[in-house]
Write a protein that holds these residues in place. Structure first.
Motif, short mmCIF file in Angstrom:
data_model
loop_
_atom_site.label_atom_id
_atom_site.label_comp_id
_atom_site.label_asym_id
_atom_site.label_seq_id
_atom_site.Cartn_x
_atom_site.Cartn_y
_atom_site.Cartn_z
N LEU A 250 0.83 -1.20 0.00
CA LEU A 250 0.00 0.00 0.00
C LEU A 250 0.86 1.25 0.00
N THR A 251 0.43 2.25 -0.77
CA THR A 251 1.15 3.53 -0.82
C THR A 251 0.65 4.44 0.29
N TRP A 252 1.30 5.58 0.45
CA TRP A 252 0.86 6.55 1.46
C TRP A 252 -0.53 7.08 1.15
N LEU A 253 -0.86 7.18 -0.16
CA LEU A 253 -2.20 7.65 -0.54
C LEU A 253 -3.26 6.63 -0.15
N ASP A 254 -2.97 5.34 -0.34
CA ASP A 254 -3.89 4.29 0.10
C ASP A 254 -4.15 4.39 1.60
N TRP A 255 -3.07 4.56 2.37
CA TRP A 255 -3.23 4.67 3.82
C TRP A 255 -4.01 5.93 4.20
N ALA A 256 -3.83 7.02 3.44
CA ALA A 256 -4.55 8.27 3.73
C ALA A 256 -6.05 8.08 3.54
N PHE A 257 -6.46 7.49 2.40
CA PHE A 257 -7.88 7.23 2.15
C PHE A 257 -8.45 6.27 3.21
N LEU A 258 -7.67 5.25 3.55
CA LEU A 258 -8.12 4.29 4.55
C LEU A 258 -8.32 4.97 5.91
N ALA A 259 -7.40 5.85 6.28
CA ALA A 259 -7.50 6.55 7.55
C ALA A 259 -8.73 7.46 7.59
N VAL A 260 -8.97 8.19 6.49
CA VAL A 260 -10.15 9.08 6.42
C VAL A 260 -11.42 8.27 6.55
N PHE A 261 -11.49 7.15 5.84
CA PHE A 261 -12.70 6.32 5.88
C PHE A 261 -12.93 5.77 7.29
N VAL A 262 -11.88 5.27 7.93
CA VAL A 262 -12.02 4.70 9.26
C VAL A 262 -12.45 5.77 10.27
N LEU A 263 -11.88 6.95 10.17
CA LEU A 263 -12.25 8.04 11.08
C LEU A 263 -13.71 8.46 10.89
N LEU A 264 -14.15 8.55 9.63
CA LEU A 264 -15.55 8.89 9.36
C LEU A 264 -16.49 7.80 9.88
N LEU A 265 -16.09 6.56 9.71
CA LEU A 265 -16.91 5.45 10.19
C LEU A 265 -17.02 5.48 11.71
#
Length: 465
Positions: A349-364
């Protein structure tokens, strides 16, 4: 050994979440825009004629909407109340829960473009087929659904919104800024920014509250399948394509799984040898048919309509599944290598993948926390009011009665229960706690009538002890 299994399970889970996160965020955002900026009159205006044209329009309008199988029922009855034909409502009932902009985007992320194209096309033609069947063979149910829509028992608030907290005392929350359809406050108008904030609230809070739990469950099950089920189990059945589909139907029809939550499960089963056609059957039948939705559709629209509804979904799913397995190139529907090898590829996973994943988890997390905070607040208000009622000498305050409501799965369910109780004579206030399955009701009213009205829309109701 155990640590290796846990590590592989975690890596598989992270890989699937990372693949889905950016597309889910985009899908939820578009869903919020649709909810806020598309007037509801657009639907009823085009769905009134009792012909095939209205059936096609209903299917096409329902495909992008992010409604689950329980939330679509009161919405479809609302359309019926506004003049939509019986066949058009059935077409809407079939098409809407199978897809949605969020699930289409997530399908593309995990299953590729061909699946993302075939899935809404299959939903469209299945819905058209179901609407045609109902118009032709369920004419006697037309009067039943017309009477149900007139009673308002299965509808949402009179302002035409289907939001979960709709008491018409908060115009922003109730109508999401749609003044064309809302009579809550007459002349009140909203700016573009207010509507945009309503879209963001719906997409990233309310939708995540409804979909989040089922998406997480789907991901957990999918990761478990990836790690725990040997490849040879399903690979042995790969050549028996119709048998694959029948097995999937037996599992998918009674259970509840949302259109988005079904995707990781389908992907994991395909990686183990399930045919692409059988995976499509899971994606179509799982979200659209379950025991709860069949019960309510039978009550609201009639038994024959319910049987034709289920029949059309089964036939449509199997026919399109067989088309995928026998008529289309199988390489189109191959599971992406990153998903198949997910247990070994999380480090890719790239840093961008981790960024999207982090945003999604925080919103959830934010959405689920807000849901439970709202539940806690209602419970606290109830206990405070109950204590005040017993402490005061004048007894001028209305006592709040609590009902236990079983079967609510989403915010649209809560809205249906609230509206069914609101119209009962003597009721002055209703608050529905979705998380705890409780309804707080004020005002002198007939308990038996309340239990009957809520039970009529498919929820088991009783006085809470």
């Amino acid at each position: 050994m155990i640590l290796t299994i846990i590590e592989n399970y975690w890596d598989a889970l992270v890989m699937m979440m990372a693949e889905m996160a950016p597309y889910l965020l985009l899908g939820f955002f578009i869903a919020g825009l649709l909810k806020t900026f598309v007037p509801r009159t657009l639907f009823s205006k085009h769905l009134a004629p009792r012909n095939m044209k209205s059936v096609v329009k209903a299917a096409a309008l329902g495909i992008p909407l992010p409604l689950c199988s329980c939330g679509v029922i009161p919405t479809s009855v609302s359309l019926r109340k506004e003049g939509a034909s019986h066949g058009a409502c059935t077409s809407f009932l079939i098409a809407t829960p199978q897809t949605g902009v969020d699930s289409i985007a997530a399908t593309y992320s995990l299953m590729g473009l061909p699946f993302a194209i075939v899935r809404p096309i299959a939903a469209l033609f299945t819905a058209m087929f179901g609407g045609w069947l109902v118009n032709k063979y369920a004419k006697e149910d037309e009067q039943l659904s017309a009477e149900a829509s007139k009673t308002g028992e299965y509808d949402h608030c009179d302002c035409g919104c289907d939001d979960h907290d709709c008491g018409c005392d908060d115009h922003d929350h109730c109508c999401n800024g749609d003044d064309d359809d809302c009579d809550c406050h007459g002349e009140h108008h909203h700016s573009f920014m207010e509507k945009l904030m309503g879209a963001l609230r719906y997409g990233f809070v309310e939708m995540l509250q409804d979909v989040g739990k089922w998406l997480v469950i789907g991901l957990l099950i999918a990761a478990l399948i990836t790690v725990a089920i040997p490849n040879e189990w399903l690979a042995a059945l790969h050549d028996y394509k119709l048998l694959n589909m029948l097995i999937v139907l037996l599992v998918a029809i009674p259970m509840y799984v949302c259109a988005t939550g079904s995707i990781p499960i389908a992907v994991s089963l395909m990686a183990k040898g399930l045919t692409p056609g059988a995976a499509l059957v899971l994606l179509m039948a799982g979200p659209a048919v379950n025991s709860a939705s069949m019960l309510v559709i039978g009550k609201v629209f009639g038994k024959r309509t319910m049987s034709l509804y289920v029949t059309s979904i089964i036939i449509g799913a199997v026919v399109f599944g067989l088309m995928i397995d026998y008529c289309l190139p199988q390489q189109w529907f191959a599971v992406k290598s990153a998903i198949v090898s997910g247990a070994h590829c999380a480090h890719c996973l790239t840093w961008l993948d981790w960024a999207f994943l982090a945003v999604f988890v925080l919103l959830l997390i934010n959405a689920l926390v807000k849901k439970h905070q709202h539940s806690h607040q209602m419970s606290h208000e109830h206990h405070a009011a109950h204590a005040h009622h017993h402490d005061t000498e004048t007894h001028h305050h209305e006592e709040e009665i609590v009902y236990k409501v079983e079967g609510m799965a989403c915010n649209h369910c809560a809205a249906s229960v609230k509206n069914a109780i609101d119209v009962i004579e003597g009721v002055t206030s209703v608050k529905v706690d979705l998380a705890k399955g409780l309804a707080y009701v004020k005002g002198k009213h007939d308990h038996d009538e309340l239990i009957k009205r809520v039970s009529d829309i498919g929820y088991t109701t009783s006085l809470s002890e």
